[in-house]
Design a protein around this motif. Structure first.
Motif, PDB file in Angstrom:
ATOM      1  N   VAL B   4      22.877 -10.410   2.451  1.00 21.81           N
ATOM      2  CA  VAL B   4      23.159 -11.144   1.227  1.00 21.81           C
ATOM      3  C   VAL B   4      22.905 -10.204   0.052  1.00 21.81           C
ATOM      4  O   VAL B   4      21.806  -9.663  -0.076  1.00 21.81           O
ATOM      5  CB  VAL B   4      22.256 -12.389   1.121  1.00 21.81           C
ATOM      6  CG1 VAL B   4      22.525 -13.109  -0.189  1.00 21.81           C
ATOM      7  CG2 VAL B   4      22.478 -13.310   2.321  1.00 21.81           C
ATOM      8  N   ALA B   5      23.915 -10.026  -0.775  1.00 17.96           N
ATOM      9  CA  ALA B   5      23.800  -9.104  -1.901  1.00 17.96           C
ATOM     10  C   ALA B   5      23.562  -9.869  -3.186  1.00 17.96           C
ATOM     11  O   ALA B   5      24.215 -10.888  -3.447  1.00 17.96           O
ATOM     12  CB  ALA B   5      25.076  -8.272  -2.026  1.00 17.96           C
ATOM     13  N   GLN B   6      22.616  -9.386  -3.980  1.00 15.42           N
ATOM     14  CA  GLN B   6      22.324 -10.007  -5.265  1.00 15.42           C
ATOM     15  C   GLN B   6      22.288  -8.936  -6.346  1.00 15.42           C
ATOM     16  O   GLN B   6      21.857  -7.806  -6.116  1.00 15.42           O
ATOM     17  CB  GLN B   6      20.971 -10.728  -5.254  1.00 15.42           C
ATOM     18  CG  GLN B   6      20.952 -11.977  -4.404  1.00 15.42           C
ATOM     19  CD  GLN B   6      19.652 -12.750  -4.586  1.00 15.42           C
ATOM     20  OE1 GLN B   6      18.841 -12.852  -3.655  1.00 15.42           O
ATOM     21  NE2 GLN B   6      19.463 -13.313  -5.779  1.00 15.42           N
ATOM     22  N   SER B   7      22.722  -9.317  -7.538  1.00 16.01           N
ATOM     23  CA  SER B   7      22.597  -8.419  -8.691  1.00 16.01           C
ATOM     24  C   SER B   7      22.476  -9.240  -9.965  1.00 16.01           C
ATOM     25  O   SER B   7      22.921 -10.397 -10.007  1.00 16.01           O
ATOM     26  CB  SER B   7      23.808  -7.486  -8.767  1.00 16.01           C
ATOM     27  OG  SER B   7      24.975  -8.226  -9.078  1.00 16.01           O
ATOM     28  N   PRO B   8      21.844  -8.687 -11.013  1.00 22.48           N
ATOM     29  CA  PRO B   8      21.126  -7.416 -10.976  1.00 22.48           C
ATOM     30  C   PRO B   8      19.821  -7.524 -10.217  1.00 22.48           C
ATOM     31  O   PRO B   8      19.416  -8.631  -9.843  1.00 22.48           O
ATOM     32  CB  PRO B   8      20.885  -7.150 -12.465  1.00 22.48           C
ATOM     33  CG  PRO B   8      20.731  -8.516 -13.050  1.00 22.48           C
ATOM     34  CD  PRO B   8      21.701  -9.389 -12.299  1.00 22.48           C
ATOM     35  N   ARG B   9      19.137  -6.454 -10.007  1.00 25.30           N
ATOM     36  CA  ARG B   9      17.855  -6.480  -9.322  1.00 25.30           C
ATOM     37  C   ARG B   9      16.762  -6.933 -10.279  1.00 25.30           C
ATOM     38  O   ARG B   9      15.858  -7.661  -9.876  1.00 25.30           O
ATOM     39  CB  ARG B   9      17.541  -5.086  -8.778  1.00 25.30           C
ATOM     40  CG  ARG B   9      16.297  -5.034  -7.935  1.00 25.30           C
ATOM     41  CD  ARG B   9      16.493  -5.770  -6.617  1.00 25.30           C
ATOM     42  NE  ARG B   9      15.242  -5.794  -5.870  1.00 25.30           N
ATOM     43  CZ  ARG B   9      14.326  -6.747  -5.990  1.00 25.30           C
ATOM     44  NH1 ARG B   9      14.517  -7.744  -6.843  1.00 25.30           N
ATOM     45  NH2 ARG B   9      13.216  -6.704  -5.263  1.00 25.30           N
ATOM     46  N   TYR B  10      16.846  -6.488 -11.517  1.00 27.48           N
ATOM     47  CA  TYR B  10      15.882  -6.874 -12.540  1.00 27.48           C
ATOM     48  C   TYR B  10      16.641  -7.220 -13.820  1.00 27.48           C
ATOM     49  O   TYR B  10      17.701  -6.660 -14.101  1.00 27.48           O
ATOM     50  CB  TYR B  10      14.907  -5.724 -12.860  1.00 27.48           C
ATOM     51  CG  TYR B  10      14.137  -5.217 -11.673  1.00 27.48           C
ATOM     52  CD1 TYR B  10      14.585  -4.109 -10.961  1.00 27.48           C
ATOM     53  CD2 TYR B  10      12.957  -5.831 -11.261  1.00 27.48           C
ATOM     54  CE1 TYR B  10      13.882  -3.642  -9.856  1.00 27.48           C
ATOM     55  CE2 TYR B  10      12.243  -5.365 -10.164  1.00 27.48           C
ATOM     56  CZ  TYR B  10      12.724  -4.269  -9.472  1.00 27.48           C
ATOM     57  OH  TYR B  10      12.031  -3.812  -8.389  1.00 27.48           O
ATOM     58  N   LYS B  11      16.055  -8.143 -14.597  1.00 22.02           N
ATOM     59  CA  LYS B  11      16.635  -8.505 -15.880  1.00 22.02           C
ATOM     60  C   LYS B  11      15.517  -8.910 -16.822  1.00 22.02           C
ATOM     61  O   LYS B  11      14.650  -9.724 -16.442  1.00 22.02           O
ATOM     62  CB  LYS B  11      17.631  -9.654 -15.707  1.00 22.02           C
ATOM     63  CG  LYS B  11      18.463  -9.958 -16.935  1.00 22.02           C
ATOM     64  CD  LYS B  11      19.499  -8.900 -17.178  1.00 22.02           C
ATOM     65  CE  LYS B  11      20.385  -9.261 -18.354  1.00 22.02           C
ATOM     66  NZ  LYS B  11      21.400  -8.215 -18.629  1.00 22.02           N
ATOM     67  N   ILE B  12      15.532  -8.334 -18.003  1.00 17.65           N
ATOM     68  CA  ILE B  12      14.565  -8.693 -19.039  1.00 17.65           C
ATOM     69  C   ILE B  12      15.331  -9.208 -20.241  1.00 17.65           C
ATOM     70  O   ILE B  12      16.230  -8.515 -20.746  1.00 17.65           O
ATOM     71  CB  ILE B  12      13.690  -7.486 -19.445  1.00 17.65           C
ATOM     72  CG1 ILE B  12      12.936  -6.943 -18.240  1.00 17.65           C
ATOM     73  CG2 ILE B  12      12.711  -7.875 -20.550  1.00 17.65           C
ATOM     74  CD1 ILE B  12      12.176  -5.657 -18.508  1.00 17.65           C
ATOM     75  N   VAL B  19      21.545 -15.683 -19.514  1.00 16.85           N
ATOM     76  CA  VAL B  19      21.530 -14.689 -18.439  1.00 16.85           C
ATOM     77  C   VAL B  19      22.293 -15.255 -17.249  1.00 16.85           C
ATOM     78  O   VAL B  19      22.380 -16.480 -17.073  1.00 16.85           O
ATOM     79  CB  VAL B  19      20.071 -14.346 -18.046  1.00 16.85           C
ATOM     80  CG1 VAL B  19      19.352 -15.549 -17.453  1.00 16.85           C
ATOM     81  CG2 VAL B  19      20.023 -13.157 -17.097  1.00 16.85           C
ATOM     82  N   ALA B  20      22.865 -14.352 -16.464  1.00 17.05           N
ATOM     83  CA  ALA B  20      23.597 -14.772 -15.269  1.00 17.05           C
ATOM     84  C   ALA B  20      23.227 -13.891 -14.097  1.00 17.05           C
ATOM     85  O   ALA B  20      23.044 -12.670 -14.250  1.00 17.05           O
ATOM     86  CB  ALA B  20      25.107 -14.710 -15.516  1.00 17.05           C
ATOM     87  N   SER B 114      12.493 -11.610 -16.260  1.00 15.53           N
ATOM     88  CA  SER B 114      11.354 -11.693 -17.182  1.00 15.53           C
ATOM     89  C   SER B 114      11.878 -12.173 -18.519  1.00 15.53           C
ATOM     90  O   SER B 114      12.779 -11.542 -19.105  1.00 15.53           O
ATOM     91  CB  SER B 114      10.680 -10.327 -17.348  1.00 15.53           C
ATOM     92  OG  SER B 114      10.126  -9.895 -16.128  1.00 15.53           O
ATOM     93  N   VAL B 115      11.341 -13.290 -19.009  1.00 12.51           N
ATOM     94  CA  VAL B 115      11.730 -13.831 -20.302  1.00 12.51           C
ATOM     95  C   VAL B 115      10.580 -13.587 -21.275  1.00 12.51           C
ATOM     96  O   VAL B 115       9.458 -14.056 -21.057  1.00 12.51           O
ATOM     97  CB  VAL B 115      12.035 -15.332 -20.208  1.00 12.51           C
ATOM     98  CG1 VAL B 115      12.489 -15.853 -21.576  1.00 12.51           C
ATOM     99  CG2 VAL B 115      13.116 -15.597 -19.159  1.00 12.51           C
ATOM    100  N   LEU B 116      10.859 -12.836 -22.340  1.00 15.25           N
ATOM    101  CA  LEU B 116       9.813 -12.441 -23.298  1.00 15.25           C
ATOM    102  C   LEU B 116       9.863 -13.281 -24.567  1.00 15.25           C
ATOM    103  O   LEU B 116      10.942 -13.802 -24.910  1.00 15.25           O
ATOM    104  CB  LEU B 116       9.968 -10.961 -23.644  1.00 15.25           C
ATOM    105  CG  LEU B 116      10.012  -9.999 -22.436  1.00 15.25           C
ATOM    106  CD1 LEU B 116      10.217  -8.571 -22.912  1.00 15.25           C
ATOM    107  CD2 LEU B 116       8.733 -10.113 -21.631  1.00 15.25           C
TER     108      LEU B 116
END
Lengths: 115, 116
Positions: B4-12, B19-20, B114-116
């Motif tokens: 199972v492929a997911q992207s992105p790996r990280y999102k800030i 965000v999607a 991560s939501v800042l």
């Protein structure tokens, strides 16, 4: 409603020592029971599961678990741990009567294996 | 067999932004799940698809979260606007069919938000 409780948030243990990670569940209907492992930055990987039959279930990497219906428990054990077993472990249930495959997870237990 | 492929790996992102996340399940898998894993908690099911239809979205915060699987293959999970409490790992999983033994259920590596 169903719920899963993992009794220890962190379990530190020395390499080659035995370990037990505890899991209790609550459900008014019959469930299947699972243990998943999550290594850092990876997805969940199935360790073992109990569907029916023998209450002692053997899984990958030398892990085993015992289903105890009277105590509604499904504790995970390994007789001798390795450094590589350091990971997050999740206990989960699904409903026998369900056609969705939905998993209800416990809070997780971090196993920290020390040299 | 590809996983199972997911992207992105990280999102800030900052709060109130959108965000999607994208998930490509294993080929031929009709059932697709999105789970939310908040730090210190176990994964919680947000939404389940069977092909391109929704089976269970009872725990999806529909005022801000949406998901689609238009052609019954790839899926997108969106958050708009994001809140601080949305910081979590979003896991995608797929299975050939939906059944409680989860014989062929596989998880992706997740997207850490991560939501800042």
């Amino acid at each position: 409603a169903q719920s899963v409780t993992q009794l220890d948030s962190q379990v530190p243990v020395f390499e080659e020592a035995p370990v037990e990670l505890r899991c209790n569940y609550s459900s008014s209907v019959s469930v299947y029971l699972f243990w998943y492992v999550q290594y850092p930055n990876q997805g969940l990987q199935l360790l073992l599961k109990y569907l029916s039959g023998s209450t002692l279930v053997k899984g990958i990497n030398g892990f085993e678990a015992e289903f105890n219906k009277s105590q509604t428990s499904f504790h995970l054990r390994k007789p001798s741990v390795h450094i590589s077993d350091t990971a997050e472990y999740f206990c989960a249930v699904s409903l026998l009567s369900s056609n969705t495959g939905k998993l209800i997870f416990g809070q997780g237990t971090t196993l920290q294996v020390k040299p | 067999e590809a996983g199972v492929a997911q992207s992105p790996r990280y999102k800030i992102i900052e709060k109130r932004q959108s965000v999607a996340f994208w998930c490509n399940p294993i080929s031929g898998h009709a059932t697709l799940y999105w789970y939310q894993q908040i730090l210190g908690q176990g994964p919680k099911l947000l939404i389940q698809f069977q092909n391109n239809g929704v089976v269970d979205d009872s725990q999806l915060p529909k005022d801000r979260f949406s998901a689609e699987r238009l052609k019954g293959v790839d899926s997108t999970l969106k958050i708009q606007p994001a809140k601080l409490e949305d910081s979590a790992v979003y896991l995608c999983a797929s299975s050939p069919w939906a059944e409680p033994t989860n014989e062929k259920l596989f998880f992706g590596s997740g997207t850490q938000l991560s939501v800042l």
